[in-house]
Design a protein around this motif. Sequence first.
Motif, PDB file in Angstrom:
ATOM      1  N   ILE A 194       0.882  -1.154   0.000  1.00 59.65           N
ATOM      2  CA  ILE A 194       0.000   0.000   0.000  1.00 59.65           C
ATOM      3  C   ILE A 194       0.927   1.213   0.000  1.00 59.65           C
ATOM      4  O   ILE A 194       1.887   1.255   0.772  1.00 59.65           O
ATOM      5  N   ILE A 195       0.663   2.201  -0.844  1.00 58.18           N
ATOM      6  CA  ILE A 195       1.561   3.354  -0.928  1.00 58.18           C
ATOM      7  C   ILE A 195       0.770   4.651  -0.809  1.00 58.18           C
ATOM      8  O   ILE A 195      -0.185   4.883  -1.560  1.00 58.18           O
ATOM      9  N   ALA A 196       1.169   5.493   0.141  1.00 59.42           N
ATOM     10  CA  ALA A 196       0.636   6.851   0.253  1.00 59.42           C
ATOM     11  C   ALA A 196       1.372   7.729  -0.744  1.00 59.42           C
ATOM     12  O   ALA A 196       2.605   7.768  -0.746  1.00 59.42           O
ATOM     13  N   ARG A 197       0.610   8.464  -1.577  1.00 55.49           N
ATOM     14  CA  ARG A 197       1.196   9.287  -2.631  1.00 55.49           C
ATOM     15  C   ARG A 197       0.707  10.729  -2.519  1.00 55.49           C
ATOM     16  O   ARG A 197      -0.100  11.198  -3.324  1.00 55.49           O
ATOM     17  N   PRO A 198       1.172  11.479  -1.500  1.00 55.71           N
ATOM     18  CA  PRO A 198       0.713  12.859  -1.350  1.00 55.71           C
ATOM     19  C   PRO A 198       1.253  13.770  -2.442  1.00 55.71           C
ATOM     20  O   PRO A 198       2.335  13.538  -2.987  1.00 55.71           O
ATOM     21  N   PHE A 199       0.483  14.830  -2.749  1.00 59.30           N
ATOM     22  CA  PHE A 199       0.928  15.817  -3.732  1.00 59.30           C
ATOM     23  C   PHE A 199       0.517  17.208  -3.280  1.00 59.30           C
ATOM     24  O   PHE A 199      -0.287  17.375  -2.342  1.00 59.30           O
ATOM     25  N   ILE A 200       1.061  18.215  -3.934  1.00 54.63           N
ATOM     26  CA  ILE A 200       0.769  19.610  -3.633  1.00 54.63           C
ATOM     27  C   ILE A 200       0.568  20.360  -4.945  1.00 54.63           C
ATOM     28  O   ILE A 200       0.707  19.780  -6.025  1.00 54.63           O
ATOM     29  N   GLY A 201       0.266  21.649  -4.842  1.00 51.90           N
ATOM     30  CA  GLY A 201       0.164  22.483  -6.024  1.00 51.90           C
ATOM     31  C   GLY A 201      -1.261  22.788  -6.429  1.00 51.90           C
ATOM     32  O   GLY A 201      -2.222  22.445  -5.747  1.00 51.90           O
ATOM     33  N   LYS A 202      -1.361  23.413  -7.588  1.00 54.46           N
ATOM     34  CA  LYS A 202      -2.646  23.826  -8.131  1.00 54.46           C
ATOM     35  C   LYS A 202      -2.895  23.116  -9.458  1.00 54.46           C
ATOM     36  O   LYS A 202      -1.958  22.598 -10.067  1.00 54.46           O
ATOM     37  N   PRO A 203      -4.169  23.090  -9.902  1.00 52.52           N
ATOM     38  CA  PRO A 203      -4.456  22.457 -11.197  1.00 52.52           C
ATOM     39  C   PRO A 203      -3.539  22.955 -12.297  1.00 52.52           C
ATOM     40  O   PRO A 203      -3.321  24.161 -12.443  1.00 52.52           O
TER      41      PRO A 203
END
Length: 393
Positions: A194-203
């Motif tokens: 199982i992998i947590a894949r957080p991200f940031i930013g705007k469209p």
Amino acid sequence: MMTFQRVHLVVLDSVGIGEAPDAAQFDDYDVDTLGHIAEATGGLYMPHMGRLGLSNIREIAGVDKADKPLAYYTKMQEASSGKDTMTGHWEIMGLKIDTPFRVFPDGFPDELIARIEQHTGRKVIGNKPASGTEIIVELGEEQLGTGALIVYTSADSVLQIAAHEEVIPLQELYAICEYCREITREDPYMLGRIIARPFIGKPGAFQRTANRHDYALKPFGRTVMNELQDAGFDVLALGKINDIYDGEGVTRAVRTTSNADGMDQLIKVLDESFKGLSFLNLVDFDAVYGHRRDPQGYGRALEEYDARLPEVLEKLGDDDLLIITADHGNDPTYRGTDHTREYVPLLVHSPRFQNGGRELSLRKTFADIGATIANNFSVTMPEHGASFLNELK
């Protein structure tokens, strides 16, 4: 029998060398990762792997066969029931997997998705095989607006959850992944990671962060790495090795960001003073090119890796043993995006081999590598595998 102070094991992730005898049982026909890449690219320029003996295993277009190969060479057949990353790596370290990890090429069952939604109170979107970067481009804006969980998989046995860090805090995302880990350990799911894949930013400008976290199954038995650690040897895990074994038997882990970074880390390790095993996985071959069915890019990556090999070879001393192999195939010219059931190459080199190498017998299991490493360091031998240490003269 020779013994070495340091063994450096390099896994070229997915670099298969031709269809395995049981490939049809895995729905693979006429698969050949190295051979088909060489054909598609008009030949591979890999002179250093050639000098080690790559084309002596079987001829690869563009790679000259060595008159006096620098390495002992052969190919290995997988004994386990599977063709995924964890199966291949666990077998390398002495385990045999009879119940394969599950993969979900059509997405996860409704029952599993419903349990995740009920437990978290969040809607699940996605639920399909996808590239991690592409799926946040596709669904990131919806996730940002709704607080849903982007759930996706790959050709590996993995469930990945992507979420914007400002919408779902990291600790909540990690807790969700821990719950998913608990409910997918056994049949009917039997998921490897199982992998947590957080991200940031705007469209239009989303980017994944370094806060990825893997929740892997622990190996079901002791591996050669456990034996080395318990005997006081160093076990240095480079790249995703630490994740694949869930930290079992690892004395130090170093993450890498690419094949190039992986080679950089290996070269740094070669300058260190340690006694034991360094274990590197070069994942770009598989993740960036194999699954995306990009033979041209895969070919360039192989040539770029080969160009770095002299930096490794020149740092090896008489007490070093270099083992180069793979964990499965991923023929980028084949249909679909799954791994392919193939033989993998085996090249074994040390400056101590003053007369060069020669052909070893066909290995019937990847576990022969683990057995050889255990034999070298005089630790408990694995249940599976046969050492070839006494053949290195």
